[in-house]
Write an enzyme that holds these catalytic residues in place. Structure first.
Site, short mmCIF file in Angstrom:
data_model
loop_
_atom_site.label_atom_id
_atom_site.label_comp_id
_atom_site.label_asym_id
_atom_site.label_seq_id
_atom_site.Cartn_x
_atom_site.Cartn_y
_atom_site.Cartn_z
N ASP A 12 0.82 -1.22 0.00
CA ASP A 12 0.00 0.00 0.00
C ASP A 12 0.85 1.26 0.00
O ASP A 12 0.65 2.16 -0.82
CB ASP A 12 -0.92 0.03 1.22
CG ASP A 12 -1.94 -1.10 1.21
OD1 ASP A 12 -2.22 -1.61 0.12
OD2 ASP A 12 -2.43 -1.46 2.29
N ARG A 92 -0.51 4.57 17.42
CA ARG A 92 -0.86 5.61 16.45
C ARG A 92 -0.55 7.03 16.90
O ARG A 92 -0.02 7.82 16.12
CB ARG A 92 -2.32 5.48 16.01
CG ARG A 92 -2.63 4.22 15.18
CD ARG A 92 -1.58 3.93 14.15
NE ARG A 92 -1.92 2.83 13.25
CZ ARG A 92 -1.20 1.73 13.10
NH1 ARG A 92 -0.12 1.55 13.83
NH2 ARG A 92 -1.53 0.81 12.22
N ASP A 121 -7.63 3.43 12.55
CA ASP A 121 -6.29 4.03 12.51
C ASP A 121 -6.28 5.40 11.83
O ASP A 121 -5.58 6.31 12.26
CB ASP A 121 -5.31 3.08 11.81
CG ASP A 121 -5.04 1.85 12.66
OD1 ASP A 121 -5.07 1.98 13.89
OD2 ASP A 121 -4.80 0.77 12.09
N SER A 172 -4.51 -9.34 6.92
CA SER A 172 -3.93 -8.04 7.18
C SER A 172 -3.48 -8.03 8.64
O SER A 172 -4.26 -8.35 9.53
CB SER A 172 -4.98 -6.95 6.92
OG SER A 172 -4.66 -5.80 7.66
N1 ARG Z 1 -8.95 -3.25 15.44
C1 ARG Z 1 -7.69 -2.90 16.01
C2 ARG Z 1 -7.70 -1.43 16.33
O1 ARG Z 1 -8.50 -0.70 15.85
C3 ARG Z 1 -6.54 -3.31 15.13
C4 ARG Z 1 -6.27 -2.45 13.94
C5 ARG Z 1 -5.18 -2.99 13.09
N2 ARG Z 1 -4.71 -2.01 12.17
C6 ARG Z 1 -4.20 -2.31 10.97
N3 ARG Z 1 -3.81 -1.30 10.23
N4 ARG Z 1 -4.09 -3.53 10.55
O2 ARG Z 1 -6.88 -1.00 17.09
#
Ligand code: ARG
Length: 407
Positions: A12, A92, A121, A172
């Site tokens: 990506d 993040r 995110d 992912s």
């Molecule tokens: N659902 C989790 C969260 O919101 C994991 C997110 C994973 N992020 C990713 N870019 N794969 O914190």
């Protein structure tokens, strides 16, 4: 125009890099942060440069992540919806902070990231950037261009960008020092048991050792400082516990969670160290905290977890809650002993110089100093309002009837 791109080296962001350069006629500065993800970062800088970045920064921020983000969340017992220790969510705001700092240094006017439009995110990064420097524009190519996986692969091939081997994986993932998440593929059916192949940090119960392991964790003012009697820096303690607990299959989480954007999603996490440390911390805090304070702290833990999950790290509320939990930690010194066995983690002992547990008050054996007679007077006043209320309107003796509509 100059754009700072959060660059992982995956497909990506490798497509986003030249895409941004072309569409915005921009110079791209790639930034890759090491938060303790298992992915090798060797080569990522060169890859960014080969893909067209004018500069590429790779920074080890593990210490800052552990001290400034993981630790406050541990002190706050912050677990989202009773299960998720927030590994991704805690990373993040730190990523946003570093992107902003580098953008300011590089005199860039925009920050770009690879998040899609349906996850949490994007919210965490965008809102954090806004808190730290509202003059910076945030560009999310995945949200704007909505390229499919095959589109991306074709685009990369056309530009001579090597496609990472991981594109063949149907999953992912995201990972850092505090844990790992796995989504997509068969996992999107919440009824299906996750295949064993998705796990990287934890052993299956079948593959676990047949003998349990004992783990002792010492805390000083809420900070885990010793593992099995050995003093070590927080990062090492987390890494070491990840290995021990992971070997015993501890820390697998399978849940359906509420995303901020309104959808429910099935998420799998592996967080061996976070699971054990949270369990131990909460246990010790219980031992040393007065009841009323414990109740308030428990309520605020939920608020803290929601706030982290929802991207509100850089807010006055988080600062105030941190101050509250820091005050609570003044007592959280002592040791918790746990047993790890085939995927389960059980607390088997706790002790503290600050313990409010008083053997002479609790015991049913000789040496009891509790004033049994005083209980009578206490109960007579405790029950006074109950008796008063019942005298005015008789209290229903049977279970409430269920309305016909939901029977
Ligand atoms: N659902 C989790 C969260 O919101 C994991 C997110 C994973 N992020 C990713 N870019 N794969 O914190």
């Amino acid at each position: 125009m100059r754009i700072v791109l959060a660059y992982s080296g995956g497909l990506d962001t490798s497509v986003a890099l030249p895409g941004l350069a072309e569409r915005y006629q921009a110079e791209i500065i790639a930034v890759t942060l090491d938060l303790g993800q298992e992915k090798a970062l060797a080569g990522v800088r060169q890859r960014a440069l080969d893909t067209g970045a004018i500069r590429a920064h790779v920074l080890d921020v593990r210490e800052e992540f552990a001290q400034g983000y993981i630790l406050p969340a541990l002190k706050a017992d912050a677990i989202y919806e009773d299960r998720y220790p927030l590994a991704t969510a805690l990373g993040r705001p730190l990523i946003a902070r570093r992107l902003v700092e580098i953008a300011e240094m590089e005199q860039a006017t925009a920050i770009a990231h690879g998040c899609t439009g349906k996850g949490n995110d994007q919210v965490r990064l965008d809102v954090s950037v806004r808190a730290l420097n509202p003059s910076l524009e945030v560009i999310a190519p995945a949200r704007l261009w909505q390229m499919t996986r095959p589109d991306e692969i074709a685009y990369a091939r056309a530009r001579g960008i090597t496609v990472p081997a991981t594109v063949d994986s149907p999953y992912s993932t995201d990972s850092n020092l505090w844990g790992r998440s796995i989504e997509c593929g068969v996992l999107e059916d919440p009824w299906k048991e996750p295949p064993e192949e998705i796990y990287a940090l934890t052993a299956s119960p079948q593959a676990c050792p047949d003998d349990p392991a004992q783990v002792e964790i010492d805390f000083a003012c809420g900070v885990p400082v010793r593992l099995n009697g050995v003093e070590m820096p927080l990062i090492e303690l987390i890494e070491s516990l990840t290995l021990i607990a992971g070997t015993h299959g501890v820390g697998r989480i399978d849940m359906v969670e509420n995303r901020l954007v309104g959808i429910k999603s099935r998420e799998i996490y592996e967080a061996p160290a976070a699971h054990v440390l949270h369990l131990a911390h909460r246990e010790l805090q219980k031992l040393v905290t007065p009841r009323d304070l414990e109740r308030v702290a428990r309520d605020l833990s939920v608020r803290y977890a929601d706030l982290v999950y929802n991207g509100l790290w850089f807010t006055p509320l988080r600062e105030a809650l941190d101050a509250f939990f820091e005050r609570v930690q003044a007592r959280v010194t002592g040791t918790v002993r746990l047993t790890l066995f085939k995927g389960a983690c059980r607390i088997v002992g706790r002790r503290s110089p600050m313990a409010l547990y008083e053997h002479a008050l609790a015991t049913y054996d000789a040496g009891d100093i509790f004033d049994h007679r005083a209980a009578e007077g206490f109960i007579s006043l405790w029950g006074l309002p109950v008796a008063l209320a019942a005298r005015r309107v008789p209290i229903e003796r049977h279970a409430p009837a269920v309305p016909a509509a939901i029977r």
